[in-house]
Motif scaffolding. Structure first.
Motif, PDB file in Angstrom:
ATOM      1  N   HIS A 110       0.860  -1.185   0.000  1.00 17.75           N
ATOM      2  CA  HIS A 110       0.000   0.000   0.000  1.00 17.75           C
ATOM      3  C   HIS A 110       0.897   1.235   0.000  1.00 17.75           C
ATOM      4  N   LEU A 111       0.789   2.043  -1.051  1.00 16.56           N
ATOM      5  CA  LEU A 111       1.733   3.145  -1.258  1.00 16.56           C
ATOM      6  C   LEU A 111       1.010   4.458  -1.501  1.00 16.56           C
ATOM      7  N   VAL A 112       1.496   5.518  -0.852  1.00 14.53           N
ATOM      8  CA  VAL A 112       1.032   6.892  -1.090  1.00 14.53           C
ATOM      9  C   VAL A 112       2.220   7.706  -1.560  1.00 14.53           C
ATOM     10  N   MET A 113       1.980   8.577  -2.547  1.00 14.46           N
ATOM     11  CA  MET A 113       3.023   9.482  -3.006  1.00 14.46           C
ATOM     12  C   MET A 113       2.559  10.924  -2.860  1.00 14.46           C
ATOM     13  N   VAL A 114       3.490  11.774  -2.449  1.00 12.86           N
ATOM     14  CA  VAL A 114       3.232  13.208  -2.321  1.00 12.86           C
ATOM     15  C   VAL A 114       4.346  13.934  -3.057  1.00 12.86           C
ATOM     16  N   MET A 115       4.036  15.079  -3.664  1.00 15.84           N
ATOM     17  CA  MET A 115       5.002  15.805  -4.490  1.00 15.84           C
ATOM     18  C   MET A 115       5.238  17.202  -3.906  1.00 15.84           C
ATOM     19  N   PRO A 116       6.111  17.322  -2.897  1.00 17.46           N
ATOM     20  CA  PRO A 116       6.270  18.600  -2.187  1.00 17.46           C
ATOM     21  C   PRO A 116       7.021  19.676  -2.960  1.00 17.46           C
ATOM     22  N   GLY A 117       7.521  19.352  -4.139  1.00 17.19           N
ATOM     23  CA  GLY A 117       8.236  20.339  -4.930  1.00 17.19           C
ATOM     24  C   GLY A 117       7.371  21.019  -5.975  1.00 17.19           C
ATOM     25  N   PHE A 118       6.117  20.615  -6.075  1.00 14.76           N
ATOM     26  CA  PHE A 118       5.205  21.169  -7.079  1.00 14.76           C
ATOM     27  C   PHE A 118       4.123  21.987  -6.383  1.00 14.76           C
ATOM     28  N   ALA A 119       3.987  23.249  -6.776  1.00 17.36           N
ATOM     29  CA  ALA A 119       2.962  24.111  -6.178  1.00 17.36           C
ATOM     30  C   ALA A 119       1.588  23.848  -6.765  1.00 17.36           C
ATOM     31  N   ALA A 120       1.540  23.218  -7.935  1.00 14.94           N
ATOM     32  CA  ALA A 120       0.269  22.941  -8.599  1.00 14.94           C
ATOM     33  C   ALA A 120       0.393  21.643  -9.383  1.00 14.94           C
ATOM     34  N   ASP A 121      -0.696  20.916  -9.470  1.00 12.81           N
ATOM     35  CA  ASP A 121      -0.690  19.673 -10.234  1.00 12.81           C
ATOM     36  C   ASP A 121      -0.455  19.960 -11.714  1.00 12.81           C
ATOM     37  N   CYS A 122       0.291  19.066 -12.349  1.00 16.74           N
ATOM     38  CA  CYS A 122       0.704  19.263 -13.734  1.00 16.74           C
ATOM     39  C   CYS A 122       0.916  17.888 -14.358  1.00 16.74           C
ATOM     40  N   VAL A 123       1.475  17.851 -15.550  1.00 11.18           N
ATOM     41  CA  VAL A 123       1.639  16.570 -16.228  1.00 11.18           C
ATOM     42  C   VAL A 123       2.562  15.638 -15.437  1.00 11.18           C
ATOM     43  N   GLU A 124       3.559  16.196 -14.738  1.00  8.63           N
ATOM     44  CA  GLU A 124       4.475  15.351 -13.958  1.00  8.63           C
ATOM     45  C   GLU A 124       3.789  14.697 -12.765  1.00  8.63           C
TER      46      GLU A 124
END
Length: 340
Positions: free
Chosen positions: A277-291
């Protein structure tokens, strides 16, 4: 243009401009719009630090003949069809609108938004602020962690636009906010809120940041250290161990060695280590995007399940949430303290 000033006279002097800037986006997913965007982005010497003549042949002879179609397919998966634009543009506009409302009453402020690559161009929006009477302008690059390939190239574009002005406004920049308590608090709150929506508990949380060639860090770029510090502070705030909240880097491009560990390799290996069971968070992105929406929420989710994982979820970026707008407004107010 979002006018927070009391006067309706567009020529009133003494106003303060605030320009929030994100990376940018293609105008459509078809070949030529994608090619134009990629050419502007990948032609920036801050983004690709290599021999310029050699890179010109590689870029124009190979990359721009093949990559636009592949990138277009990725954008197609996450495109905002209602507004016919990428989510990054939708979200950045919403951030600007909500920030304007939050800062209303703080003073004679004009708030605008732009993109480093693509539209609306940074230079155009800066000149528009100047024409509206802004004698002082605060630039807010929406990159929590500093890198020459992101934050510095925003400054490059700003100074390029200023070179065309006889009467230049005074400038300030919001510093990188990778370790600001209000940023860590916002990230932690968003993670807790997301976990509360799941009917399962993650075995591991991966904090994924956009990758960078190792040579850039060796040359003095502080990005890797900033990413480490954001992750360390987030672990402390959430009371998680290093094995529970791990740091990875995504979006590798080319053959050079990039910052490790690689997100793709890590996600593929986790089920073999007993992680189901895995969760990912992207703390370097201020807004959701293609990455974040295509590469992580779709692509890495498939990788995890193909290798034996069961549950996967990606925490949305802070976007235009209430905690994000509160955070951004505080960072802006800190920088404007001497101007208001």
């Amino acid at each position: 243009m979002l006018n927070l000033a009391e006067s309706g006279d567009p020529k009133v002097k003494g106003r303060i401009g605030v320009l929030i800037v994100n990376l940018g986006t293609p105008e459509a997913t078809s070949y030529w719009p994608m090619r134009r965007y990629l050419k502007e982005f990948l032609s920036d010497p801050r983004v690709v630090e290599t021999n310029r003549l050699l890179w010109w042949f590689i870029l124009n002879g190979i990359i721009l003949t093949t990559r636009p179609k592949r990138s277009g397919h990725a954008y197609e998966k996450i495109w905002n069809r209602e507004l016919d634009e990428s989510p990054l543009k939708t979200i950045t506009r919403a951030q600007a609108e909500k920030l304007a409302a939050e800062l209303r009453g703080d003073g004679p402020i004009l708030l605008d938004w732009g993109m480093r690559y693509g539209s609306p161009p940074v230079g155009e929006r800066l000149k528009a602020l100047k024409e509206q009477g802004c004698e002082r302008i605060l630039i807010f690059p929406l990159y929590p962690q500093y890198s020459a390939a992101t934050t510095a190239t925003v400054a490059d574009k700003v100074f390029e636009a200023m070179a065309d002005l006889r009467w230049q406004p005074a400038l300030r920049f919001v510093p990188p906010y990778y370790g600001e308590p209000v940023h860590i608090d916002a990230l932690a709150e968003s993670i807790d809120a997301h976990l509360a929506t799941l009917d399962w508990v993650p075995d591991v949380i991966l904090a994924s940041y956009h990758g960078l060639p190792e040579s850039y860090v060796a040359a003095g770029d502080p990005y890797y250290r900033h990413c480490q510090e954001t992750t360390r502070l987030l672990r402390a705030k959430l009371d998680l161990s290093e094995t529970k909240l791990r740091l990875v880097f995504q979006s590798r491009f080319g053959r050079a060695e990039w910052l490790k560990p690689y997100a793709q390799d890590t996600v593929a290996s986790l089920p073999g280590q007993g992680v189901r069971h895995l969760v990912m968070v992207m703390p370097g992105f201020a807004a959701d995007c293609v990455e974040t929406l295509e590469e992580v929420a779709i692509g890495l989710a498939e990788t995890f399940r193909e290798n034996g994982g069961i549950n996967f979820s990606a925490v949305p970026c802070l976007n235009d949430s209430d905690v994000a707008i509160t955070m951004m407004a505080l960072l802006i107010r800190q920088e404007l303290a001497g101007w208001l």
